[in-house]
Scaffold this active site. Sequence first.
Site, short mmCIF file in Angstrom:
data_model
loop_
_atom_site.label_atom_id
_atom_site.label_comp_id
_atom_site.label_asym_id
_atom_site.label_seq_id
_atom_site.Cartn_x
_atom_site.Cartn_y
_atom_site.Cartn_z
N PRO A 2 -3.77 -2.16 4.81
CA PRO A 2 -2.23 -1.61 4.73
C PRO A 2 -1.59 -2.51 3.65
O PRO A 2 -1.05 -3.14 4.26
CB PRO A 2 -2.25 -1.62 5.74
N GLU A 3 -0.46 -1.78 2.67
CA GLU A 3 0.99 -2.23 2.34
C GLU A 3 1.48 -1.89 2.69
O GLU A 3 1.62 -0.39 3.67
CB GLU A 3 0.05 -2.39 0.85
#
Length: 274
Positions: A2-3
């Site tokens: 998750p960015e």
Amino acid sequence: MPELPEVETVKRTLAKYLIGQKIIQVSVYQETVIKIPDVNEFKNEIINKTITDIDRRGKYLIFGLSEGYKMVIHLRMTGQLVYGEKTMPVKKHTHVIFELSDGRELRFTDQRRFGRIWLVPEDELLGVSGLCTLGPEPLRDDFCWEAFQSQLSKRQTRIKALLLDQSFIAGIGNIYADEILYRSQIHPERKAASLSKDEAARLFSEVQSTLKEAIAHRGTTFSDYVDGRGEKGTYQNYLNVYQQLGKKCPRCGADIERVKVGSRSAYYCPGCQK
DNA sequence: ACAATATCCTGCGAGC
DNA sequence: TGCTCGCAGGATATTG
């Protein structure tokens, strides 16, 4: 992983269901994920609080709670935060379950146990590790070209490492760093200070457009990532270089290569990234 | 102050 | 078949 685009998508999907709900009960199965305060205090303090809003800063999710509290959640590598029916099968590596006033649940699962949760009074929010040193938010109006260029010109580190540095710019991880550099036609091992004004300008622009496009496609699901309702993203269908070893560059036809920058893989096109 | 490297953690695939 | 090893990477601590 998750960015920024994935965390933003989680935020948007959860906001639809969680705002206005009260936390009725909480179960913690893996105590190390609660960073602040200790687990008993965490449970006591969070029960009966109402979720008033959900915000994002870099890769951090920030839940506004009643009585001036904030709950901060970082998903790190494999964290998932999913809202749904109580009857959903409980996945392996489920560390925290929040029971909500609508009879449904919010579950935090994390295979690699790198994710962390903090619960703090509003005025202690900057005490959450990493939050106060976070760099500028690239999709906000105040993301400043002059400051970006000036910072770049002072740094001797490789550009890929700098894009991953959360105190330089917030929210970029390994996938988008590679994609941004590809679109900017800049080699990941270039020293930041060596970029020309044109290259820096391309980078500044591609940081924003790449992240925006990824959000529009609800993020990249490479292995684990799902949104707040358990749905995968679709941006993996649009990647040019990340994990594309052996494939052809869509722009020049050269074979995509991989080098190590720091301890991370950097995928790039040797034909058109200079 | 900056730059680079080790550390945490689990699952998976390669090689023998 | 079953073992070991390397790899995946976000952020932090440590070292130079």
